[in-house]
Design a protein around this motif. Structure first.
Motif, PDB file in Angstrom:
ATOM      1  N   GLN A  40      -3.480  15.895  14.791  1.00 31.87           N
ATOM      2  CA  GLN A  40      -3.278  15.952  13.445  1.00 31.87           C
ATOM      3  C   GLN A  40      -1.769  15.973  12.756  1.00 31.87           C
ATOM      4  OE1 GLN A  40      -5.302  17.702  10.949  1.00 31.87           O
ATOM      5  NE2 GLN A  40      -7.140  16.751  11.930  1.00 31.87           N
ATOM      6  N   LEU A  41      -0.965  16.840  13.725  1.00 28.73           N
ATOM      7  CA  LEU A  41       0.604  16.720  13.633  1.00 28.73           C
ATOM      8  C   LEU A  41       1.056  15.446  13.276  1.00 28.73           C
ATOM      9  CD1 LEU A  41       1.712  19.672  15.918  1.00 28.73           C
ATOM     10  CD2 LEU A  41       1.383  19.903  13.299  1.00 28.73           C
ATOM     11  N   GLY A  42       0.501  14.355  14.195  1.00 27.68           N
ATOM     12  CA  GLY A  42       1.187  13.170  14.083  1.00 27.68           C
ATOM     13  C   GLY A  42       0.377  12.222  13.314  1.00 27.68           C
ATOM     14  N   GLN A  43      -0.390  12.546  12.303  1.00 25.29           N
ATOM     15  CA  GLN A  43      -0.925  11.892  11.389  1.00 25.29           C
ATOM     16  C   GLN A  43      -0.470  11.995   9.904  1.00 25.29           C
ATOM     17  OE1 GLN A  43      -5.263  12.818  11.764  1.00 25.29           O
ATOM     18  NE2 GLN A  43      -5.459  11.622  13.329  1.00 25.29           N
ATOM     19  N   ALA A  44      -0.426  10.937   9.404  1.00 22.36           N
ATOM     20  CA  ALA A  44       0.044  10.937   7.890  1.00 22.36           C
ATOM     21  C   ALA A  44      -0.866  11.383   7.021  1.00 22.36           C
ATOM     22  CB  ALA A  44       0.213   9.648   7.594  1.00 22.36           C
ATOM     23  N   ALA A  45      -0.638  12.008   6.092  1.00 20.68           N
ATOM     24  CA  ALA A  45      -1.165  12.826   5.183  1.00 20.68           C
ATOM     25  C   ALA A  45      -1.321  11.916   3.919  1.00 20.68           C
ATOM     26  CB  ALA A  45      -0.561  14.054   4.512  1.00 20.68           C
ATOM     27  N   VAL A  46      -0.790  10.717   3.589  1.00 21.25           N
ATOM     28  CA  VAL A  46      -0.557   9.651   2.535  1.00 21.25           C
ATOM     29  C   VAL A  46      -1.818   8.646   2.982  1.00 21.25           C
ATOM     30  CG1 VAL A  46       0.581   8.088   1.223  1.00 21.25           C
ATOM     31  CG2 VAL A  46       1.648  10.335   2.128  1.00 21.25           C
ATOM     32  N   THR A  47      -2.701   8.672   2.062  1.00 26.91           N
ATOM     33  CA  THR A  47      -3.578   7.339   2.341  1.00 26.91           C
ATOM     34  C   THR A  47      -3.506   6.210   1.613  1.00 26.91           C
ATOM     35  OG1 THR A  47      -5.096   8.426   0.464  1.00 26.91           O
ATOM     36  CG2 THR A  47      -5.473   9.403   2.518  1.00 26.91           C
ATOM     37  N   CYS A  48      -4.063   5.337   1.962  1.00 29.59           N
ATOM     38  CA  CYS A  48      -3.774   4.161   1.303  1.00 29.59           C
ATOM     39  C   CYS A  48      -4.536   4.072  -0.297  1.00 29.59           C
ATOM     40  CB  CYS A  48      -4.665   2.935   1.914  1.00 29.59           C
ATOM     41  SG  CYS A  48      -3.493   2.215   3.366  1.00 29.59           S
ATOM     42  N   GLY A  49      -5.707   4.976  -0.369  1.00 28.86           N
ATOM     43  CA  GLY A  49      -6.082   5.248  -1.691  1.00 28.86           C
ATOM     44  C   GLY A  49      -4.993   5.891  -2.801  1.00 28.86           C
ATOM     45  N   GLN A  50      -4.299   6.806  -2.255  1.00 27.02           N
ATOM     46  CA  GLN A  50      -3.145   7.344  -2.739  1.00 27.02           C
ATOM     47  C   GLN A  50      -2.228   6.395  -3.332  1.00 27.02           C
ATOM     48  OE1 GLN A  50      -2.345  10.451  -0.004  1.00 27.02           O
ATOM     49  NE2 GLN A  50      -2.246  11.899  -1.622  1.00 27.02           N
ATOM     50  N   VAL A  51      -1.803   5.662  -2.280  1.00 25.66           N
ATOM     51  CA  VAL A  51      -0.739   4.512  -2.482  1.00 25.66           C
ATOM     52  C   VAL A  51      -1.205   3.616  -3.781  1.00 25.66           C
ATOM     53  CG1 VAL A  51       0.683   2.612  -1.478  1.00 25.66           C
ATOM     54  CG2 VAL A  51       0.264   4.677  -0.188  1.00 25.66           C
ATOM     55  N   ALA A  52      -2.344   2.968  -3.498  1.00 29.20           N
ATOM     56  CA  ALA A  52      -3.034   2.134  -4.492  1.00 29.20           C
ATOM     57  C   ALA A  52      -3.017   2.600  -5.813  1.00 29.20           C
ATOM     58  CB  ALA A  52      -4.464   1.699  -3.981  1.00 29.20           C
ATOM     59  N   SER A  53      -3.693   4.015  -6.009  1.00 34.73           N
ATOM     60  CA  SER A  53      -3.751   4.547  -7.368  1.00 34.73           C
ATOM     61  C   SER A  53      -2.395   4.810  -8.008  1.00 34.73           C
ATOM     62  CB  SER A  53      -4.388   5.770  -7.357  1.00 34.73           C
ATOM     63  OG  SER A  53      -3.824   6.662  -6.558  1.00 34.73           O
ATOM     64  N   SER A  54      -1.321   5.079  -6.841  1.00 39.30           N
ATOM     65  CA  SER A  54       0.082   5.376  -7.517  1.00 39.30           C
ATOM     66  C   SER A  54       0.724   4.242  -8.020  1.00 39.30           C
ATOM     67  CB  SER A  54       0.867   5.941  -6.325  1.00 39.30           C
ATOM     68  OG  SER A  54       0.421   7.342  -5.986  1.00 39.30           O
ATOM     69  N   ILE A  55       0.466   2.988  -7.346  1.00 36.98           N
ATOM     70  CA  ILE A  55       1.012   1.810  -7.822  1.00 36.98           C
ATOM     71  C   ILE A  55       0.112   0.866  -8.754  1.00 36.98           C
ATOM     72  CG2 ILE A  55       2.569   1.748  -5.979  1.00 36.98           C
ATOM     73  CD1 ILE A  55       0.948  -0.836  -4.924  1.00 36.98           C
ATOM     74  N   GLY A  56      -0.880   1.373  -8.934  1.00 43.91           N
ATOM     75  CA  GLY A  56      -2.047   0.505  -9.656  1.00 43.91           C
ATOM     76  C   GLY A  56      -1.343   0.341 -11.062  1.00 43.91           C
ATOM     77  N   PRO A  57      -0.733   0.765 -11.773  1.00 47.77           N
ATOM     78  CA  PRO A  57      -0.076   0.741 -12.938  1.00 47.77           C
ATOM     79  C   PRO A  57       1.007  -0.099 -12.926  1.00 47.77           C
ATOM     80  CG  PRO A  57      -0.508   3.039 -12.860  1.00 47.77           C
ATOM     81  CD  PRO A  57      -0.747   2.498 -11.664  1.00 47.77           C
ATOM     82  N   CYS A  58       1.457  -0.578 -11.865  1.00 49.41           N
ATOM     83  CA  CYS A  58       2.779  -1.566 -11.392  1.00 49.41           C
ATOM     84  C   CYS A  58       2.176  -3.007 -11.195  1.00 49.41           C
ATOM     85  CB  CYS A  58       3.394  -1.128 -10.123  1.00 49.41           C
ATOM     86  SG  CYS A  58       4.023   0.555 -10.387  1.00 49.41           S
ATOM     87  N   VAL A  59       0.949  -3.208 -11.025  1.00 51.93           N
ATOM     88  CA  VAL A  59       0.609  -4.559 -10.494  1.00 51.93           C
ATOM     89  C   VAL A  59       1.038  -5.526 -11.693  1.00 51.93           C
ATOM     90  CG1 VAL A  59      -1.544  -6.065 -10.232  1.00 51.93           C
ATOM     91  CG2 VAL A  59      -1.218  -3.753  -9.108  1.00 51.93           C
ATOM     92  N   ASN A  60       0.681  -5.509 -13.108  1.00 53.84           N
ATOM     93  CA  ASN A  60       0.855  -6.501 -13.855  1.00 53.84           C
ATOM     94  C   ASN A  60       2.646  -6.600 -13.968  1.00 53.84           C
ATOM     95  OD1 ASN A  60      -1.690  -7.432 -14.561  1.00 53.84           O
ATOM     96  ND2 ASN A  60      -1.705  -5.857 -16.256  1.00 53.84           N
ATOM     97  N   TYR A  61       3.200  -5.634 -13.982  1.00 50.96           N
ATOM     98  CA  TYR A  61       4.943  -5.856 -13.613  1.00 50.96           C
ATOM     99  C   TYR A  61       5.426  -6.677 -12.712  1.00 50.96           C
ATOM    100  CZ  TYR A  61       9.671  -4.893 -13.121  1.00 50.96           C
ATOM    101  OH  TYR A  61      11.189  -5.101 -12.737  1.00 50.96           O
ATOM    102  N   VAL A  62       4.712  -6.413 -11.267  1.00 48.48           N
ATOM    103  CA  VAL A  62       5.235  -6.996 -10.276  1.00 48.48           C
ATOM    104  C   VAL A  62       4.565  -8.373 -10.164  1.00 48.48           C
ATOM    105  CG1 VAL A  62       5.562  -5.172  -8.755  1.00 48.48           C
ATOM    106  CG2 VAL A  62       3.239  -6.277  -8.553  1.00 48.48           C
ATOM    107  N   ARG A  63       3.737  -8.796 -11.105  1.00 49.06           N
ATOM    108  CA  ARG A  63       3.160 -10.089 -11.241  1.00 49.06           C
ATOM    109  C   ARG A  63       4.051 -10.953 -12.330  1.00 49.06           C
ATOM    110  NH1 ARG A  63      -3.198  -9.831 -12.173  1.00 49.06           N
ATOM    111  NH2 ARG A  63      -2.814 -12.098 -11.906  1.00 49.06           N
ATOM    112  N   GLY A  64       4.738 -10.124 -13.061  1.00 53.32           N
ATOM    113  CA  GLY A  64       5.625 -10.813 -14.133  1.00 53.32           C
ATOM    114  C   GLY A  64       4.907 -10.907 -15.312  1.00 53.32           C
ATOM    115  N   MET A  65       3.764 -10.279 -15.617  1.00 54.50           N
ATOM    116  CA  MET A  65       2.949 -10.343 -16.784  1.00 54.50           C
ATOM    117  C   MET A  65       3.167  -9.281 -17.770  1.00 54.50           C
ATOM    118  SD  MET A  65      -0.458 -11.448 -14.668  1.00 54.50           S
ATOM    119  CE  MET A  65      -1.523 -11.809 -16.168  1.00 54.50           C
ATOM    120  N   ALA A  66       3.911  -8.168 -17.391  1.00 58.52           N
ATOM    121  CA  ALA A  66       4.190  -6.828 -18.402  1.00 58.52           C
ATOM    122  C   ALA A  66       5.208  -6.497 -18.055  1.00 58.52           C
ATOM    123  CB  ALA A  66       2.754  -6.040 -18.096  1.00 58.52           C
ATOM    124  N   PRO A  67       6.062  -5.777 -18.931  1.00 58.96           N
ATOM    125  CA  PRO A  67       7.133  -4.884 -18.722  1.00 58.96           C
ATOM    126  C   PRO A  67       6.766  -3.747 -17.844  1.00 58.96           C
ATOM    127  CG  PRO A  67       6.390  -4.437 -20.914  1.00 58.96           C
ATOM    128  CD  PRO A  67       5.428  -5.467 -20.616  1.00 58.96           C
TER     129      PRO A  67
END
Length: 119
Positions: free
Chosen positions: A23-50
């Motif tokens: 348990q001590l060596g495992q990460a607490a951050v999940t890919c689901g958390q990462v995806a939901s955190s950066i979800g609002p960035c997708v159109n920006y990194v595609r060059g489609m929105a500010p």
């Protein structure tokens, strides 16, 4: 072969210790958390929105929860995987995203990042 109470206790303690160390060596951050955190960035990194405040809020939140080496490595692996799946991703926009949001991370967001070296 009879098993004594002491052998059972020792075996249970060994199992608990192995589980606790895993348990001590495992990460607490999940890919689901990462995806939901950066979800609002997708159109920006595609060059489609500010760049949006929601995107930067997600980047800052993700940076805040990725506080240990296992967390940062897990976030790196998720970002690497997600960036490889975003159609039309502009690599320079993705790599510059943390800086645009006022966040400093110790690795580039790229499909070629070696996440095992992230500390």
């Amino acid at each position: 072969m009879a098993v004594t109470k002491m052998q059972v206790v020792v075996a249970l303690m060994a199992v608990v210790m192995v589980a606790a160390s895993a348990q001590l060596g495992q990460a607490a951050v999940t890919c689901g958390q990462v995806a939901s955190s950066i979800g609002p960035c997708v159109n920006y990194v595609r060059g489609m929105a500010p760049l949006s405040p929601g995107c930067c809020n997600g980047v800052r939140a993700l940076n805040g929860v990725a506080s240990s080496t296992p967390d940062r490595q897990a976030a790196c692996n998720c970002l690497k995987s997600l960036s490889g799946r975003i159609q039309g991703l502009n690599p320079s926009l993705a790599a510059g995203l943390p800086g645009k949001c006022g966040v400093s991370i110790p690795y580039p967001i790229s499909t070629s990042t070696d996440c095992t070296k992230v500390r």
